[in-house]
Scaffold this active site. Structure first.
Site, short mmCIF file in Angstrom:
data_model
loop_
_atom_site.label_atom_id
_atom_site.label_comp_id
_atom_site.label_asym_id
_atom_site.label_seq_id
_atom_site.Cartn_x
_atom_site.Cartn_y
_atom_site.Cartn_z
N ARG A 102 32.93 70.78 40.23
CA ARG A 102 33.02 69.36 39.83
C ARG A 102 31.59 68.84 39.71
NH1 ARG A 102 36.94 64.58 41.90
NH2 ARG A 102 38.29 65.82 40.57
N HIS A 129 38.42 66.60 32.14
CA HIS A 129 39.16 66.88 33.37
C HIS A 129 40.42 67.69 33.01
CE1 HIS A 129 40.34 66.67 37.41
NE2 HIS A 129 40.61 65.40 37.56
N GLN A 132 43.57 68.07 35.36
CA GLN A 132 44.39 66.87 35.42
C GLN A 132 45.37 66.82 34.23
OE1 GLN A 132 44.18 64.27 37.86
NE2 GLN A 132 46.13 63.81 36.90
N ASP A 222 43.33 54.77 34.08
CA ASP A 222 42.38 55.39 35.03
C ASP A 222 41.37 54.29 35.40
OD1 ASP A 222 40.78 57.13 36.49
OD2 ASP A 222 39.90 58.12 34.74
N CYS A 262 45.85 59.13 37.08
CA CYS A 262 45.36 60.37 37.68
C CYS A 262 45.02 60.18 39.15
CB CYS A 262 44.14 60.87 36.92
SG CYS A 262 42.83 59.63 36.80
N ARG A 290 49.46 68.31 40.85
CA ARG A 290 48.13 68.92 40.77
C ARG A 290 48.13 70.26 41.51
NH1 ARG A 290 43.51 66.28 39.68
NH2 ARG A 290 42.79 68.44 39.68
N1 CP Z 1 42.76 63.00 40.06
C1 CP Z 1 41.74 63.58 40.70
O1 CP Z 1 41.05 64.45 40.16
O2 CP Z 1 41.54 63.13 41.96
P1 CP Z 1 40.31 63.52 42.92
O3 CP Z 1 39.09 62.87 42.31
O4 CP Z 1 40.67 62.93 44.24
O5 CP Z 1 40.18 65.00 42.94
N1 NVA Z 2 37.56 59.08 35.43
C1 NVA Z 2 37.58 59.29 36.84
C2 NVA Z 2 38.62 60.33 37.19
C3 NVA Z 2 38.76 60.61 38.64
C4 NVA Z 2 39.79 61.67 38.92
C5 NVA Z 2 36.20 59.72 37.30
O1 NVA Z 2 35.58 60.56 36.62
O2 NVA Z 2 35.73 59.23 38.33
#
Ligand code: CP
Ligand code: NVA
Length: 313
Positions: A102, A129, A132, A222, A262, A290
């Site tokens: 990540r 992502h 997701q 989101d 999400c 997930r």
């Molecule tokens: N939806 C999602 O990716 O959540 P987290 O940021 O908690 O992993």
């Molecule tokens: N768009 C958000 C998604 C989190 C799962 C972010 O990148 O923070």
């Protein structure tokens, strides 16, 4: 060996295989079975940003499949210049069977994968992502029985989540409307590539949430400020407030329209409590999925699609 850097690198058939393995494993789990398909395999997760769902769903997935998982914050992995990215990738892929990352930069995940000797999964970047989006489509199929002919109306920021939803919609023939404030659309170059890749893509764009939701099977939102954009949160709050998903907006959608998110959600921001906790919300089954999708993806990457035959007894 295949990575998951972007769903653009996948075919619809490959996505269907992952969804099918996830469905088979979910159904086994519901009857108490946790087949050890990844016995003693090791996942290493390297995260530059916080995570609840992604990190824990991948850990739980590995453990249920008989493997294990090691977590490294980016500073511990040395991605900050302690050594070169190539060296980190070469060393780690000697220990791990699969790596999930990540990051802020999408490019960094692609570069890491270029040096790694094991599959690398994009566990979220500023741009995409994909994990997701896989769980989202899986959830829609559970709820509607199919995704063919359905339309997702994404209301909010044209961010990583919106982009991955648009890609998977292109693969699977799902309609998608991306409704954003002006200046917060999906990137034009991304949309151009997407239309070239999927000439039949049913993508609409809008700046008017009230009109956009008229043909929604799902309203998806989101956060208005993603991880890394915290400094813009106040300004974005002003710009995005007409895009809040509240009861009034849900009432403009067809009956039976579902709400998805999400997570994490900023309650009272992009969504009200009444909607996310309401009868049309599928945000929490979506979050649970997930883990089922993480199991499907890890199994597909490490055991291949043929594993599905073993799961069909
Ligand atoms: N939806 C999602 O990716 O959540 P987290 O940021 O908690 O992993
Ligand atoms: N768009 C958000 C998604 C989190 C799962 C972010 O990148 O923070």
């Amino acid at each position: 060996m295949k990575h998951l850097i972007s769903l653009l690198d996948y075919s619809a058939e490959e996505i269907e295989q992952i969804l099918a393995i996830a469905a088979a494993l979910k159904s086994k789990l519901k009857s108490g079975k946790r087949p050890a398909l990844l016995k003693r395999r090791i996942l290493v997760q390297i995260f530059e940003k916080p995570s609840l769902r992604t990190r824990i769903s991948f850990e739980a997935a590995m453990m249920q499949l008989g493997g294990s998982s090691v977590f490294l914050a980016a500073k511990d992995a040395g991605l900050n210049g302690r050594e070169s990215l190539a060296d980190v990738a070469r060393v780690l892929s000697g220990y791990a069977d699969v790596v999930a990352m990540r990051t802020f930069s999408q490019q960094l995940i692609g570069d890491f994968a270029g040096y790694a000797r094991c599959p690398v999964i994009n566990a979220l970047s500023d741009e995409l992502h994909p994990c997701q989006a896989l769980a989202d489509i899986f959830t829609m199929r559970e709820v509607f029985g199919k995704t063919d002919g359905k339309r997702i109306v994404y209301v909010g920021d044209g961010n990583n989540v919106a982009a991955s939803l648009a890609i998977i919609s292109g693969h699977l023939g799902i309609g998608i409307t991306v409704c954003t404030p002006k200046g917060y659309e999906l990137k034009p170059a991304f949309v151009k590539d997407l239309k070239q890749r999927f000439p039949k893509l049913k993508l609409s764009t809008s700046h008017d949430p009230k009109k956009a939701v008229a043909d929604a099977d799902v309203i998806y939102t989101d956060v208005w400020a993603s991880m890394g954009q915290e400094g813009e949160a106040d300004e974005r709050k002003q710009v995005f407030s007409p895009f809040q998903v509240n009861r009034h907006l849900m009432e403009l959608a067809p009956a039976g329209c579902k709400f998805m998110h999400c997570l994490p959600a900023k309650r009272g921001g992009e969504v009200t409590d009444e909607v996310i906790d309401g009868p049309n919300s599928i945000a929490f089954p979506q979050a649970e999925n997930r883990m089922h999708l993480a199991k499907g993806l890890l199994t597909w990457l490490l055991r291949g699609p043929q594993i599905l035959e073993r799961l069909q007894d």
